[in-house]
Design an enzyme around this catalytic site. Sequence first.
Site, PDB file in Angstrom:
ATOM      1  N   ASP A 109      38.322  35.564  30.931  1.00 57.99           N
ATOM      2  CA  ASP A 109      38.939  34.462  30.182  1.00 57.99           C
ATOM      3  C   ASP A 109      39.775  34.909  28.990  1.00 57.99           C
ATOM      4  OD1 ASP A 109      37.035  35.190  28.291  1.00 57.99           O
ATOM      5  OD2 ASP A 109      35.810  33.393  28.533  1.00 57.99           O
ATOM      6  N   ASP A 236      27.253  38.105  34.119  1.00 54.43           N
ATOM      7  CA  ASP A 236      28.562  37.579  34.499  1.00 54.43           C
ATOM      8  C   ASP A 236      29.549  38.725  34.279  1.00 54.43           C
ATOM      9  OD1 ASP A 236      30.259  35.662  35.442  1.00 54.43           O
ATOM     10  OD2 ASP A 236      30.286  34.434  33.642  1.00 54.43           O
TER      11      ASP A 236
END
Length: 345
Positions: A109, A236
């Site tokens: 991100d 993650d």
Amino acid sequence: MVAGVRLGLTALVFLVASRQHAAATDSPSTTTAEASTAVTTATSSGFLAPTTITTTTTVEPAPATMTTTAEPTTATSTTTVPPVTETTTTTTFDPYATVKGTWTTGYWDCCKPSCSWPGKGKVKKPVMACDVETGEILYDANEPSVCQGGRAATCKNSKPFNVSEGLSMGFAAAAVSGGHGLVGDANCGQCFELKFIEKEHPEGQWGGAGPALVGKHMVVQVTNIGYDVTGDHSFDIMIPGAGQGAFSNGCSAQFQGFSTGDFDCDTRFGGCTERSGCDRLPAELQDACRWRYDWYHWLENNGKTNNPYVDFRRVRCPTQLTELSGSVAEDDELFPKVEGAELRL
């Protein structure tokens, strides 16, 4: 974070990490870990793998004596109470143990990593963040995240790479609300060896590691924290093209001339489904996006690999990772090296 991808005969339905990591909204004064009582006991030492111990105790009560009086006589009787069995279950924590059967996701991100803020974990220095415009390393750890309108972004070299056919390295967010021993900020800067195992997700028997991934290893350093996951979700992994999740304004700010959808093939949760989709990413990220297909074998074999399961343990951070992140945990030397970790392709 909620994660997963289900494959049908005619369609792919994606459910991959929402990545509401602390990265985009963190500051030293706003982030708190909400862990269970058992996990909270481990925060002072960072990662401590949980081990359950059950103790059964049999309690022999003393005989009970009862006296009754009835005119004109008094009678005394003794009643024996059967033994009572008490079972106590406690959870202890071992920093050197291997945690079995947790699962992983992926994201990218571009936000400032949570572990780049000061005061996160017991590290010699915070994880490095980079200037959103120049790409230069920022030395002010209090600079706000690009996802908050600031200048601090993920450094472009925080991407996965091969060391050998069976070993890769990279960076990851630690998921902290499960029972796997990861606790939050205290994990910043720590490294973990993941071993990909053969296991499917139980709800419908989908995903997991594909045959070409099972048995491979990956060493990741924790640079981000995810407070919004539950259960057996552990890491993650930072992979360009794997989905921007909850924060979709960082990458388009860091890489001028690209649209938001270019960074995950217009699929914020799950990312690109084909290797050719990596061509949409900036040139600096394309090789790591292709790593997802070439080494990780994403979505091969009717939906494998997809959010693969791993066994993991804490290890000493390889120099390949600490040279990129600039961060080393203070107790790093107490943990074992990974065999072959210093090899370079």
